[in-house]
Design a protein around this motif. Structure first.
Motif, PDB file in Angstrom:
ATOM      1  N   GLY A   1      46.642  26.636  47.520  1.00  0.00           N
ATOM      2  CA  GLY A   1      47.644  26.967  46.467  1.00  0.00           C
ATOM      3  C   GLY A   1      47.125  28.474  45.915  1.00  0.00           C
ATOM      4  O   GLY A   1      48.162  29.434  45.532  1.00  0.00           O
ATOM      5  N   ALA A   2      45.938  28.818  45.807  1.00  0.00           N
ATOM      6  CA  ALA A   2      45.254  30.128  45.348  1.00  0.00           C
ATOM      7  C   ALA A   2      45.939  31.332  46.065  1.00  0.00           C
ATOM      8  O   ALA A   2      46.302  32.427  45.472  1.00  0.00           O
ATOM      9  CB  ALA A   2      43.889  30.008  45.274  1.00  0.00           C
ATOM     10  N   PHE A   3      46.293  31.149  47.403  1.00  0.00           N
ATOM     11  CA  PHE A   3      46.864  31.956  48.228  1.00  0.00           C
ATOM     12  C   PHE A   3      48.193  32.499  47.926  1.00  0.00           C
ATOM     13  O   PHE A   3      48.541  33.651  47.726  1.00  0.00           O
ATOM     14  CB  PHE A   3      47.004  31.859  49.596  1.00  0.00           C
ATOM     15  CG  PHE A   3      45.524  31.748  50.425  1.00  0.00           C
ATOM     16  CD1 PHE A   3      45.113  32.909  51.114  1.00  0.00           C
ATOM     17  CD2 PHE A   3      44.706  30.808  50.257  1.00  0.00           C
ATOM     18  CE1 PHE A   3      43.941  32.884  51.761  1.00  0.00           C
ATOM     19  CE2 PHE A   3      43.320  30.460  50.880  1.00  0.00           C
ATOM     20  CZ  PHE A   3      43.107  31.710  51.508  1.00  0.00           C
ATOM     21  N   VAL A   4      49.026  31.648  47.079  1.00  0.00           N
ATOM     22  CA  VAL A   4      50.332  32.051  46.850  1.00  0.00           C
ATOM     23  C   VAL A   4      50.195  32.875  45.269  1.00  0.00           C
ATOM     24  O   VAL A   4      50.666  33.690  45.190  1.00  0.00           O
ATOM     25  CB  VAL A   4      51.030  30.548  46.621  1.00  0.00           C
ATOM     26  CG1 VAL A   4      52.390  30.881  45.810  1.00  0.00           C
ATOM     27  CG2 VAL A   4      51.327  29.998  47.499  1.00  0.00           C
ATOM     28  N   LEU A   5      49.140  32.313  44.601  1.00  0.00           N
ATOM     29  CA  LEU A   5      48.904  33.187  43.283  1.00  0.00           C
ATOM     30  C   LEU A   5      48.467  34.584  43.696  1.00  0.00           C
ATOM     31  O   LEU A   5      48.620  35.553  42.967  1.00  0.00           O
ATOM     32  CB  LEU A   5      48.275  32.474  42.408  1.00  0.00           C
ATOM     33  CG  LEU A   5      48.456  30.973  41.842  1.00  0.00           C
ATOM     34  CD1 LEU A   5      47.715  30.493  40.665  1.00  0.00           C
ATOM     35  CD2 LEU A   5      49.997  31.037  41.580  1.00  0.00           C
TER      36      LEU A   5
ATOM     37  N   LEU B   1      48.423  37.688  40.942  1.00  0.00           N
ATOM     38  CA  LEU B   1      48.128  37.047  39.851  1.00  0.00           C
ATOM     39  C   LEU B   1      46.418  36.952  39.840  1.00  0.00           C
ATOM     40  O   LEU B   1      45.770  36.537  38.370  1.00  0.00           O
ATOM     41  CB  LEU B   1      48.668  35.719  39.478  1.00  0.00           C
ATOM     42  CG  LEU B   1      50.322  35.708  39.427  1.00  0.00           C
ATOM     43  CD1 LEU B   1      50.798  34.181  39.291  1.00  0.00           C
ATOM     44  CD2 LEU B   1      50.443  36.352  38.138  1.00  0.00           C
ATOM     45  N   LEU B   2      45.818  37.162  40.819  1.00  0.00           N
ATOM     46  CA  LEU B   2      44.385  36.915  40.943  1.00  0.00           C
ATOM     47  C   LEU B   2      43.670  38.319  40.723  1.00  0.00           C
ATOM     48  O   LEU B   2      42.233  38.279  40.691  1.00  0.00           O
ATOM     49  CB  LEU B   2      43.930  36.154  42.113  1.00  0.00           C
ATOM     50  CG  LEU B   2      44.457  34.798  42.843  1.00  0.00           C
ATOM     51  CD1 LEU B   2      43.825  34.454  43.798  1.00  0.00           C
ATOM     52  CD2 LEU B   2      44.145  33.835  41.537  1.00  0.00           C
ATOM     53  N   ASP B   3      44.333  39.305  40.602  1.00  0.00           N
ATOM     54  CA  ASP B   3      43.768  40.518  40.638  1.00  0.00           C
ATOM     55  C   ASP B   3      42.777  40.801  39.400  1.00  0.00           C
ATOM     56  O   ASP B   3      43.132  40.436  38.161  1.00  0.00           O
ATOM     57  CB  ASP B   3      44.619  41.879  40.338  1.00  0.00           C
ATOM     58  CG  ASP B   3      45.358  42.031  41.592  1.00  0.00           C
ATOM     59  OD1 ASP B   3      45.131  41.281  42.866  1.00  0.00           O
ATOM     60  OD2 ASP B   3      46.352  42.814  41.837  1.00  0.00           O
ATOM     61  N   HIS B   4      41.437  40.852  39.505  1.00  0.00           N
ATOM     62  CA  HIS B   4      40.435  40.997  38.378  1.00  0.00           C
ATOM     63  C   HIS B   4      40.353  39.726  37.661  1.00  0.00           C
ATOM     64  O   HIS B   4      39.825  39.820  36.416  1.00  0.00           O
ATOM     65  CB  HIS B   4      40.823  42.128  37.571  1.00  0.00           C
ATOM     66  CG  HIS B   4      41.282  43.414  38.226  1.00  0.00           C
ATOM     67  ND1 HIS B   4      40.185  44.185  39.131  1.00  0.00           N
ATOM     68  CD2 HIS B   4      42.359  44.274  38.419  1.00  0.00           C
ATOM     69  CE1 HIS B   4      41.042  45.259  39.663  1.00  0.00           C
ATOM     70  NE2 HIS B   4      42.203  45.350  39.252  1.00  0.00           N
ATOM     71  N   ARG B   5      40.620  38.630  38.194  1.00  0.00           N
ATOM     72  CA  ARG B   5      40.387  37.440  37.651  1.00  0.00           C
ATOM     73  C   ARG B   5      39.431  36.318  38.321  1.00  0.00           C
ATOM     74  O   ARG B   5      39.370  36.420  39.767  1.00  0.00           O
ATOM     75  CB  ARG B   5      41.803  36.670  37.493  1.00  0.00           C
ATOM     76  CG  ARG B   5      42.956  37.294  36.798  1.00  0.00           C
ATOM     77  CD  ARG B   5      42.788  37.478  35.418  1.00  0.00           C
ATOM     78  NE  ARG B   5      42.776  36.210  34.459  1.00  0.00           N
ATOM     79  CZ  ARG B   5      43.933  35.732  34.209  1.00  0.00           C
ATOM     80  NH1 ARG B   5      45.157  36.492  34.190  1.00  0.00           N
ATOM     81  NH2 ARG B   5      43.995  34.688  33.777  1.00  0.00           N
ATOM     82  N   PRO B   6      38.569  35.453  37.932  1.00  0.00           N
ATOM     83  CA  PRO B   6      37.934  34.599  38.655  1.00  0.00           C
ATOM     84  C   PRO B   6      38.752  33.624  39.362  1.00  0.00           C
ATOM     85  O   PRO B   6      39.680  33.104  38.578  1.00  0.00           O
ATOM     86  CB  PRO B   6      37.010  34.046  37.641  1.00  0.00           C
ATOM     87  CG  PRO B   6      37.446  34.282  36.247  1.00  0.00           C
ATOM     88  CD  PRO B   6      38.531  35.478  36.393  1.00  0.00           C
ATOM     89  N   ALA B   7      38.539  33.111  40.439  1.00  0.00           N
ATOM     90  CA  ALA B   7      39.420  31.904  41.023  1.00  0.00           C
ATOM     91  C   ALA B   7      38.504  31.291  41.933  1.00  0.00           C
ATOM     92  O   ALA B   7      37.258  31.737  42.606  1.00  0.00           O
ATOM     93  CB  ALA B   7      40.569  32.353  41.735  1.00  0.00           C
ATOM     94  N   THR B   8      38.989  30.295  42.525  1.00  0.00           N
ATOM     95  CA  THR B   8      38.325  29.577  43.449  1.00  0.00           C
ATOM     96  C   THR B   8      39.376  28.893  44.608  1.00  0.00           C
ATOM     97  O   THR B   8      40.699  28.845  44.150  1.00  0.00           O
ATOM     98  CB  THR B   8      37.272  28.359  43.307  1.00  0.00           C
ATOM     99  OG1 THR B   8      36.322  28.155  44.065  1.00  0.00           O
ATOM    100  CG2 THR B   8      37.881  27.395  42.240  1.00  0.00           C
ATOM    101  N   THR B   9      38.844  28.256  45.518  1.00  0.00           N
ATOM    102  CA  THR B   9      39.758  27.383  46.435  1.00  0.00           C
ATOM    103  C   THR B   9      38.696  26.626  47.436  1.00  0.00           C
ATOM    104  O   THR B   9      37.549  26.804  47.200  1.00  0.00           O
ATOM    105  CB  THR B   9      40.577  28.419  47.477  1.00  0.00           C
ATOM    106  OG1 THR B   9      41.610  27.678  47.966  1.00  0.00           O
ATOM    107  CG2 THR B   9      39.749  29.240  48.264  1.00  0.00           C
TER     108      THR B   9
ATOM    109  N   ALA C   1      40.428  39.976  43.417  1.00  0.00           N
ATOM    110  CA  ALA C   1      40.095  38.694  43.064  1.00  0.00           C
ATOM    111  C   ALA C   1      38.663  38.284  42.917  1.00  0.00           C
ATOM    112  O   ALA C   1      37.768  39.046  43.762  1.00  0.00           O
ATOM    113  CB  ALA C   1      40.711  37.773  43.529  1.00  0.00           C
ATOM    114  N   ARG C   2      37.963  37.742  41.946  1.00  0.00           N
ATOM    115  CA  ARG C   2      36.579  37.365  41.933  1.00  0.00           C
ATOM    116  C   ARG C   2      36.478  35.922  42.390  1.00  0.00           C
ATOM    117  O   ARG C   2      36.463  35.102  41.546  1.00  0.00           O
ATOM    118  CB  ARG C   2      36.034  37.560  40.515  1.00  0.00           C
ATOM    119  CG  ARG C   2      36.177  39.154  40.063  1.00  0.00           C
ATOM    120  CD  ARG C   2      35.126  39.259  38.899  1.00  0.00           C
ATOM    121  NE  ARG C   2      35.425  38.672  37.640  1.00  0.00           N
ATOM    122  CZ  ARG C   2      36.356  38.539  36.712  1.00  0.00           C
ATOM    123  NH1 ARG C   2      37.055  39.731  36.684  1.00  0.00           N
ATOM    124  NH2 ARG C   2      36.237  37.821  35.762  1.00  0.00           N
ATOM    125  N   VAL C   3      36.226  35.617  43.675  1.00  0.00           N
ATOM    126  CA  VAL C   3      36.517  34.259  44.225  1.00  0.00           C
ATOM    127  C   VAL C   3      35.023  33.770  44.260  1.00  0.00           C
ATOM    128  O   VAL C   3      34.183  34.199  44.716  1.00  0.00           O
ATOM    129  CB  VAL C   3      36.816  34.517  45.753  1.00  0.00           C
ATOM    130  CG1 VAL C   3      36.964  33.236  46.307  1.00  0.00           C
ATOM    131  CG2 VAL C   3      38.363  34.974  45.873  1.00  0.00           C
TER     132      VAL C   3
END
Length: 327
Positions: free
Chosen positions: A111-115, A120-128, A143-145
């Motif tokens: 679902g992170a791909f949708v964000l 919404l992931l630009d310059h934000r930490p995230a995972t999947t 994004a900071r994956v």
């Protein structure tokens, strides 16, 4: 009551789709009243083809996204142009445009791909899911994956790995919103572990010990009964009946973190629980959680959750009063 909207896309994975309703829907206040309303919607309000061999009848369209305090996007196996080019289909883009500014956005697994496609992931930490992390990073280079963690909490943006990590993330939401007592009760209701650290490793290469080895679970249970006592790695290895080196290797293989890191986190959780539920002075909380001194507790609490004991207590006392505890 906190309003949650879960957006089901074609190809949705049924297990992850149901996590929010099951976990958040089980959260109750002291009078037994639900703390969340969970509404499932599709882009157009029509049936959604699941990843499994059936359709799901969905009774709400994307207009409910504009009424939600939290929007959750579970994974789908039919993301098409999102996974191929990082672009949202027009109907999905229009649906997400209705989300109010400041709404908490949550993604489970891919679902992170949708964000990401929504910017919404630009310059934000995230995972999947770890299998998808490289692709997520390539499609959304700003994004900071982090491919190694169970979930990431970046305030109004939260993402998780797949399957069980979605449960961990939803329990984390309950804990963040309403404290550990409510989250622990939800975990008991759902018969799942009450807490796994978001920074815990996603991919454990040998999660089940070989038949010739004994697991570390009995020692972990032994430690949890003695958190207030001074415990060393040697003490844990001695209880398990193996060398320090062997114990450390087995522990990391089963839990995904070192014994020392795990012990600190368990003590932090005990301290947070006592801060929420008792009027004990900080020094006594520190002693009963195994930190020894208030200064040590402050240091560890700041490192793990970025807040002082007094500030944490004030935050949660604003939501409910203390429960008497026996010294």
């Amino acid at each position: 009551m906190h309003r949650v909207a879960v957006l089901a896309l074609h190809g949705v994975v049924p297990f992850e789709l149901g996590i929010a309703g099951r976990v958040l829907g089980a959260a109750r206040d002291a009078r037994g009243r639900p703390l969340y309303t969970v509404t499932t919607c599709s882009v157009d309000g029509g049936a959604v083809q699941a990843e499994a061999d059936y359709e799901l009848a969905v009774h709400h369209d994307a207009s409910v996204l504009g009424e939600a305090d939290t929007v959750i996007v579970p994974p789908s196996h039919r993301l098409g142009t999102i996974r191929e080019h990082g672009l949202l289909p027009d109907d999905l883009r229009a649906a997400l445009a209705g989300v109010r500014p400041g709404t908490r956005m949550v993604a489970i697994c891919n679902g992170a791909f949708v964000l990401g496609a929504a910017g919404l992931l630009d310059h934000r930490p995230a995972t999947t899911h770890w299998r998808e992390a490289d692709l997520l990073q390539r499609l959304f280079p700003a994004a900071r994956v982090d491919p190694d963690v169970l979930f990431v909490d970046d305030g109004d943006l939260l993402t998780s790995a797949g399957v069980a990590a979605g449960i961990d993330l939803c329990l984390h939401l309950v804990r963040r919103d309403h404290g550990s007592e409510v989250a622990n009760e939800v975990a008991r209701s759902c018969v799942v572990p009450p807490w796994r650290d978001g920074g815990q490793a996603q991919f454990i290469r040998r999660p089940v010990p070989r038949s010739a080895e004994s697991g570390t679970a009995p020692t972990r249970a032994w430690v949890l009964e003695r958190l207030a006592e001074p415990l060393s790695l040697a003490d844990m290895a001695r209880h398990a009946g193996v060398s320090v080196r062997t114990f450390t290797r087995r522990f990391r293989a089963e839990v995904g973190t070192s014994p020392g890191q795990w012990l600190v986190r368990q003590r932090v959780e005990r301290a947070l629980h006592l801060l929420e539920t008792t009027d004990w002075p900080v020094d006594l909380v520190a002693d009963r959680a195994g930190f020894g001194t208030g200064a040590s507790l402050r240091q560890h609490l700041n490192a793990v959750v970025g807040i002082t004991p007094q500030a944490y207590r004030r935050t949660f006392r604003g939501r409910r009063g203390p429960v008497p505890a026996t010294v």
